[in-house]
Motif scaffolding. Structure first.
Motif, PDB file in Angstrom:
ATOM      1  N   PHE A  43       1.111  -4.844  10.181  1.00  0.00           N
ATOM      2  CA  PHE A  43       2.001  -3.610  10.078  1.00  0.00           C
ATOM      3  C   PHE A  43       1.278  -2.362   9.788  1.00  0.00           C
ATOM      4  N   MET A  44      -0.032  -2.569   9.042  1.00  0.00           N
ATOM      5  CA  MET A  44      -0.790  -1.467   8.605  1.00  0.00           C
ATOM      6  C   MET A  44      -1.387  -1.235   9.909  1.00  0.00           C
TER       7      MET A  44
ATOM      8  N   LEU B 231       4.189  -7.180  -0.382  1.00  0.00           N
ATOM      9  CA  LEU B 231       2.694  -6.488  -0.405  1.00  0.00           C
ATOM     10  C   LEU B 231       2.277  -6.771  -1.564  1.00  0.00           C
ATOM     11  N   GLU B 232       2.266  -8.030  -2.093  1.00  0.00           N
ATOM     12  CA  GLU B 232       1.362  -8.427  -3.175  1.00  0.00           C
ATOM     13  C   GLU B 232      -0.243  -8.702  -2.719  1.00  0.00           C
ATOM     14  N   MET B 233      -0.191  -8.821  -1.639  1.00  0.00           N
ATOM     15  CA  MET B 233      -1.658  -9.520  -0.999  1.00  0.00           C
ATOM     16  C   MET B 233      -2.365  -8.228  -0.176  1.00  0.00           C
ATOM     17  N   VAL B 234      -1.942  -6.862  -0.930  1.00  0.00           N
ATOM     18  CA  VAL B 234      -2.850  -5.621  -0.548  1.00  0.00           C
ATOM     19  C   VAL B 234      -3.248  -5.073  -1.616  1.00  0.00           C
TER      20      VAL B 234
ATOM     21  N   PHE C 170       0.537   3.206   0.673  1.00  0.00           N
ATOM     22  CA  PHE C 170       0.770   3.531   2.132  1.00  0.00           C
ATOM     23  C   PHE C 170       1.661   2.976   2.894  1.00  0.00           C
ATOM     24  N   MET C 171       1.874   1.537   2.773  1.00  0.00           N
ATOM     25  CA  MET C 171       3.029   0.796   3.364  1.00  0.00           C
ATOM     26  C   MET C 171       4.236   1.415   2.874  1.00  0.00           C
TER      27      MET C 171
ATOM     28  N   ASP D 100      -4.881   1.450  14.498  1.00  0.00           N
ATOM     29  CA  ASP D 100      -6.412   0.998  14.310  1.00  0.00           C
ATOM     30  C   ASP D 100      -6.461  -0.536  13.766  1.00  0.00           C
ATOM     31  N   ARG D 101      -7.140  -1.378  14.528  1.00  0.00           N
ATOM     32  CA  ARG D 101      -7.221  -2.613  14.289  1.00  0.00           C
ATOM     33  C   ARG D 101      -8.014  -3.014  12.921  1.00  0.00           C
TER      34      ARG D 101
END
Ligand code: NOJ
Length: 553
Positions: free
Chosen positions: A283-284, A322-325, A332-333, A290-291
């Motif tokens: 999703f980001m 969004l625990e693993m960001v 941002f998300m 941008d990959r």
């Protein structure tokens, strides 16, 4: 064993596309307003035509339903709203006749506080108190294990809750009405083995193991991923392998790739685990056009033992976690995908795929192109194949679990019960209302998302490289394009995904692959290539392309 068993090739799950569904909101066959197992049975043809292989049933056992059935009050009984054990076995038989498999839930970490084990455990006057006293994690104080995080941040302030009957605190990693079982007690360890044996006996082909990291507690740790926990799963796996070889165990360990790797062991723990950190980064990447976020997490993704597989998903029945960001990525998300407060929940976003992507058919197809062609085995969440919406005004995660929209008749064809009796209201208004978004409408429309999904699933099925092959990320200069080769001894494919809304030119180096021409996996169109020269592709905004690499002789 009572249920029918399929003869299963040992790594069948690598070729499987999973379809996750909530029985209570899928299809109501007995007209009481709640979906049921007979309803799923009635829709097997639909699922077979869609082209999925394994049906993942969200919890169906007895439960007070304060956490969607993840609060179990009897592991051996089906909730009467959804049917009987006989209905379950009929469903398994009918699924097997169509070469579909069934995956059920095992919830080993906790029970409901209504479970008879807990009732006996908390009450010193209960006739079976002596047997169940140590089935849960009790303490005189609520100050132990303080390094363990709280998971349901919007609802709980502690992992301890006080029980006035037992006059002690009990440990819970999720809701306070879900006491954690005590795995230091060998009886608990054995009890859960018996549960898994029971569901294998009923014919389940696969088991999704809920919340696996939290079985044991140890002072001075975060009480996640402990060696004791892994040791227990290895025993569980050894039991399953001996009792019903070919039964697949899928872990739901929401952890960083480094920590998740241990859940695969040496191929002797779980067969599969979801790749949680990848999902938000898809999703980001879409949001940033941008990959880089995908590349970064893949750089941290370990190789798996041969028989193991990642489970990949875009959306599921829970919030988009969004625990693993990082905290910055989370902000941002949230800002990008959950601008309204009601769209947020705990550390996540409670929205479905189509609304997240502004209901833009090009972006929805692009996201699915990544889901169906990147690593691992994809999991499709029911309703996302037709682009269903969500209802953020329902509580908790209920807004992601609204009735499946089958057609334009009353209650979206989900049930003939009066609307007020429905398990949950049907989405009836706006762009996602069932008059606009439903299965029948889309079956009749050759350009619909549903027909596109069917086609893509057929294409995926023709190429073992997707399920079984290796992933080779390509690094063209244009970062708006996510490009990779999936390789397998039976053939290689190049996949291009233009993450940008604008047309992009990208130069791809395929010199390692000795390609003589490219064949579009979807249309069959052939493109000649000049050996050893970079290949230039001009992609439309959000265009994806799946190319078969034809080899030089
Ligand atoms: C994970 C499940 O996916 C979620 O729905 C549930 O609330 C928690 N486990 C707690 O059981």
């Amino acid at each position: 064993m009572t249920g029918t068993q399929l003869t299963k090739p040992p790594t069948w799950y690598k070729r499987s596309v999973f379809y996750e569904l909530n029985v209570r909101t899928f299809y109501d066959a007995n007209e009481d307003g709640v979906g049921d197992l007979r309803g799923v049975l009635a829709k097997l043809d639909y699922l077979q035509d869609l082209g999925v292989d394994t049906i993942w049933l969200l919890p169906i056992t007895l439960s007070p339903l304060r956490d969607g059935g993840y609060d179990v009050s009897d592991y051996y009984a089906i909730h009467p709203d959804v049917g009987t054990l006989s209905d379950f076995r009929q469903l398994v038989d009918a699924a097997h006749q169509r070469d579909l498999k069934i995956m059920v839930e095992l919830i080993p970490n906790h029970t409901s506080d209504q479970h008879p084990w807990f009732q006996a455990s908390r009450d010193p006057a209960h006739p079976e108190h002596a047997v169940y006293r140590d089935f849960y994690v009790w303490s005189e104080t609520d100050q132990r294990y303080r390094d363990a995080r709280i998971i349901f941040l919007d609802f709980e302030t502690s992992n301890w809750a006080y029980d006035p009957l037992r006059k002690a605190y009990y440990w819970h990693r999720f809701y306070a009405h879900q006491p954690d079982l005590n795995y230091d007690n060998p009886q608990v360890q054995r009890a859960m083995m018996r549960v898994i044996q029971f569901w294998i006996d009923q014919g389940a082909d696969a088991i999704r193991v809920d919340a696996p990291p939290y079985l044991y507690e140890r002072e001075g740790t975060n009480c996640e991923n402990l060696p004791e926990t892994h040791a227990y799963y290895k025993r569980l796996r050894a039991f399953v392998d001996a009792y019903a070889p070919g039964t697949m165990l899928l872990a739901e360990a929401n952890q960083w790739p480094e920590d998740v790797r241990a859940y695969f062991g040496d191929g002797d723990e779980f067969h599969m685990n979801f790749h949680f950190p990848l999902m938000p980064r898809i999703f980001m990447a879409l949001a940033k056009e941008d990959r880089t976020p995908i590349e970064a997490i893949m750089a941290r993704t370990p190789d798996l033992p041969d028989i193991c597989q990642w489970g990949v998903f875009l959306r599921c029945h829970d919030e988009l976690t969004l625990e693993m960001v990082t905290p910055e990525e989370r902000s941002f998300m949230w800002e990008y995908y959950a601008p309204e407060e009601r769209m947020r929940l705990n550390l996540g976003i409670r929205r479905r795929l189509a609304p997240l992507l502004d209901n833009d058919p090009r972006r929805i197809r692009l996201a699915n192109s990544i889901l169906l062609s990147f690593i691992g085995s994809p999991v499709i969440y029911y309703g996302d194949e037709i682009g269903m919406g969500d209802n953020i005004w329902l509580e908790d995660r209920d807004g992601l679990r609204t009735p499946m929209q089958w057609n334009s008749t009353t209650n979206a064809g989900f049930s003939t019960a009066p609307a007020e009796k429905l398990e949950r209201p049907v989405i009836s208004e706006g762009d996602f209302g069932y008059l606009k978004v439903n299965v029948d409408l889309q079956l009749d429309d050759p350009g619909s998302l549903l027909n596109w999904m069917r086609t893509m699933l057929q294409v995926r099925k023709q190429h073992l490289a997707f399920g079984e092959g290796k992933l080779h990320l390509l690094r063209p200069a244009n970062r708006a394009v996510l490009a990779y080769v999936r390789s397998h001894e039976t053939g290689n494919l190049l996949v291009l995904n233009n993450l940008s809304s604008q047309p992009q030119r990208v130069e791809v180096d395929l010199s390692d692959w000795r390609v003589s021409c490219l064949r579009d996996a979807c249309t069959g169109c052939v493109r000649q290539v000049v050996p050893d020269a970079d290949i230039v592709f001009n992609l439309e905004g959000y265009q994806y392309a799946w190319w078969i690499l034809e080899k030089e002789n």
